[in-house]
Scaffold this active site. Structure first.
Site, mmCIF file in Angstrom:
data_model
loop_
_atom_site.group_PDB
_atom_site.id
_atom_site.type_symbol
_atom_site.label_atom_id
_atom_site.label_comp_id
_atom_site.label_asym_id
_atom_site.label_seq_id
_atom_site.Cartn_x
_atom_site.Cartn_y
_atom_site.Cartn_z
ATOM 1 N N ASP A 219 -10.483 1.254 -4.586
ATOM 2 C CA ASP A 219 -10.166 2.680 -4.585
ATOM 3 C C ASP A 219 -10.766 3.427 -5.768
ATOM 4 O O ASP A 219 -10.493 4.622 -5.939
ATOM 5 C CB ASP A 219 -8.647 2.875 -4.586
ATOM 6 C CG ASP A 219 -8.025 2.600 -3.232
ATOM 7 O OD1 ASP A 219 -8.671 2.894 -2.209
ATOM 8 O OD2 ASP A 219 -6.897 2.068 -3.191
ATOM 9 N N GLU B 78 1.648 -0.520 -4.940
ATOM 10 C CA GLU B 78 0.514 0.335 -5.298
ATOM 11 C C GLU B 78 1.064 1.693 -5.716
ATOM 12 O O GLU B 78 1.137 2.629 -4.931
ATOM 13 C CB GLU B 78 -0.465 0.508 -4.132
ATOM 14 C CG GLU B 78 -1.724 1.265 -4.549
ATOM 15 C CD GLU B 78 -2.325 2.151 -3.463
ATOM 16 O OE1 GLU B 78 -3.418 2.690 -3.689
ATOM 17 O OE2 GLU B 78 -1.698 2.324 -2.404
ATOM 18 N N ASP C 70 0.820 -1.207 0.000
ATOM 19 C CA ASP C 70 0.000 0.000 0.000
ATOM 20 C C ASP C 70 0.861 1.267 0.000
ATOM 21 O O ASP C 70 1.876 1.337 0.686
ATOM 22 C CB ASP C 70 -0.897 -0.017 1.247
ATOM 23 C CG ASP C 70 -1.969 1.043 1.209
ATOM 24 O OD1 ASP C 70 -2.722 1.078 0.219
ATOM 25 O OD2 ASP C 70 -2.057 1.833 2.170
#
Length: 572
Positions: free
Chosen positions: A419, A352, A323
């Site tokens: 997201d 990410e 992340d």
């Protein structure tokens, strides 16, 4: 000839080792400016044995053409230059710039060089990524397998989510639905965070060494991974190392003891709390409940690395999705790779990163990243139709040239995620557009990833609406869409070109073409997103199989319906 557009850089995405005996070399020229590009290359210590090789134009974006040649050698100490022709003149392009001739007497001072291929520097990706087909699960919303561990105030399953809603999804739920996942055909699971956290999304970790009790425990995770492996499904976890949660014990210690806390340097405090004053510190985005971690601190780094080692060794997971990975220092990720690959050389590391990620994809950090540039292009071409087929091909080709071939094979390609808005909602519910995008995604180079529920027609706007609960009432499923997903997944699994082949893209008369070849087999994917019927010419070859986005004999008729597409697998 546009000399300003010429570009090459050794030991970069323009010249990289594909293996210890193979060098991939690229050259950039202005778009439609050159007729040919020739690579002149030789061993440095035997320069006069130089050879010439015609380079292939492998990609074109909005401004440039890209040529490539893959050079195999048993002695990777190389010098080289380029002969570039526009049909009128042929020029030499070397490290010294552009000249009319090349002086072999002083070759060592002029040619580009690749001094040596050290095997440790070669970007080696897991062998299985070529055949991987991933499925992303937002754990709290997939299935409630154990109501006994539900948080307080659980909302009814199926109710539209709010930012702080809980529904009870857990690891037991995933375990109980492995048969569904196996039937879909996927062979990889990417789970959003599962470690202890007060939120539904779990990106604000309070204990990195503990599974959130609402999801289960370590034994249950081990059971899930074991049974997934028995069904041919790999499992990767979400690592949140950019920031912690507000209630992470070390952060609470700093709030209590300020600069005197042993954890004071674990975070990015600009002002420590004193006399009840409000502390000031860096955080994820604008979320003070997610304080940013100082990953260059040796003690924190050891804690996080020990955590990574613990979960990999205890559970047998197959890798990590990381992340907010672009906000963490590169040295942390270099050491992270050494740790992870030391435990399991076949573990995959996916960052990410939402933009051009070349600095992270040079072989010393990540294998690939979540390919949001492809997501963006798919939204613009399929959903909103704001770019043409020509522009779609150009944008994709340009982004491919950002990275090495190894990285391109390891990119996690997605249409939507937790997201983003769901892709069918981007398409305003138009299933034909979604099916065309799916056909593209599973034809493209890299690892296709499906966000849970997209295969049955789930919709949703941005967070939290994109995180709805999976609807397990089959009467409400789009069965045609699900069957198409199963078909295209099966098709990809049967096609070596779609797993191992490089990619070429172009457009003609508004129709998008994507070709992948491997050995004497090719797959041609043709997509018509114009809304008008199109006549197309099919390749000459022996048909092996094909799959269509519509129930028409497209591969036989040579006519492509409005909003139609197919992939045609054939032997040369």
């Amino acid at each position: 000839m546009n000399l300003q557009a010429l570009y090459h850089n050794p030991k970069s995405n323009y010249a990289f080792a594909y293996s210890s005996h193979e060098l991939h070399i690229r050259l950039r020229t202005a778009k439609d400016d050159c007729k040919s590009a020739i690579l002149v290359i030789a061993k440095k210590h035997a320069w006069m044995t130089k050879q010439k090789f015609q380079m292939e134009k492998v990609a074109t974006d909005r401004y440039f053409d890209y040529y490539q040649y893959n050079y195999a050698t048993d002695d990777p100490r190389l010098g080289y230059y380029f002969l570039i022709s526009d049909g009128k003149a042929t020029l030499v392009y070397s490290e010294s710039g552009v000249t009319e001739t090349f002086n072999d007497q002083y070759a060592y001072f002029h040619y580009f060089q690749y001094p040596f291929i050290n095997p440790i520097d070669v970007h080696t990706v897991p062998s299985w990524v070529h055949e991987a087909i991933f499925y992303q699960i937002f754990v709290e919303r997939f299935y409630n397998g154990n109501p006994g561990n539900d948080p307080r105030s659980v909302s009814p399953w199926g109710k539209l989510p709010k930012p702080k809603s809980f529904f009870g999804g857990d690891l037991q739920g995933i375990l109980e639905k492995l048969d569904y996942l196996k039937g879909l055909g996927i062979n990889g699971l990417y789970l959003t965070p599962i470690f202890e956290s007060p939120s539904n999304h779990k990106y604000d970790t309070t204990d990195y060494r503990k599974i959130d009790p609402a999801f289960g425990d370590k034994d249950l995770l081990c059971k899930l991974v074991k049974q997934a492996h028995e069904n041919g499904i790999r499992v990767i976890l979400d690592g949140v190392f950019n920031h912690s949660g507000y209630f992470f014990a070390p952060f609470q210690d700093v709030l209590k003891n300020g600069v005197h806390s042993q954890y004071a340097d674990w975070f990015h405090f600009t002002e420590f709390p004193e006399h009840g004053d409000e502390p000031k510190y860096r955080c994820f985005g604008t979320s003070p409940n997610m304080p940013k971690l100082n990953t260059s601190n040796p003690q924190l780094k050891k804690y996080l690395f020990d955590t990574v080692s613990y979960w990999m060794k205890e559970t047998g997971i197959d890798g990590w999705r990381l992340d907010v990975s672009d906000e963490i220092d590169h040295q942390f990720w270099r050491d992270f790779r050494q740790l992870v690959k030391g435990i399991n050389p076949e573990a995959v590391i996916i960052g990410e990163n939402w933009h051009n990620s070349y600095p992270w994809l040079m072989g010393d950090q990540f294998d690939g990243v979540m390919n949001y540039p492809v997501t963006k292009s798919c939204i613009q071409f399929f959903a909103s139709r704001e770019i043409s087929a020509e522009e779609f091909a150009e944008d994709l080709s340009g982004s491919l040239m950002w990275n090495s071939d190894q990285a391109n094979f390891s990119m996690l390609n997605l249409l939507d995620s937790h997201d983003t808005m769901r892709f069918l909602t981007w398409c305003r519910g138009d299933k034909k557009k979604l099916m065309l995008a799916i056909l593209f995604l599973f034809s493209y180079i890299g690892v296709p990833c499906t966000y849970y529920g997209t295969e049955i027609g789930m919709e949703g706007n941005g967070d939290p609406d994109s995180r709805r609960t999976f609807d397990w009432d089959e009467n409400r499923w789009d069965k045609d869409l699900l069957a198409f997903y199963q078909q295209i997944i099966s098709f990809r699994k049967s096609c070596k070109p779609l797993q191992y082949g490089n990619v070429k893209m172009w457009a003609d008369n508004g129709v998008f073409y994507l070709e992948r070849g491997y050995g004497d087999e090719k797959v041609l994917t043709v997509l018509n997103n114009t809304g008008e019927g199109k006549n197309i010419v099919l390749p000459v070859g022996k048909a092996i199989d094909w799959v269509s986005a519509e129930k028409t004999e497209l591969a036989e008729s040579g006519f492509l319906n409005p909003f139609g597409g197919f992939s045609f697998h054939y032997s040369i």
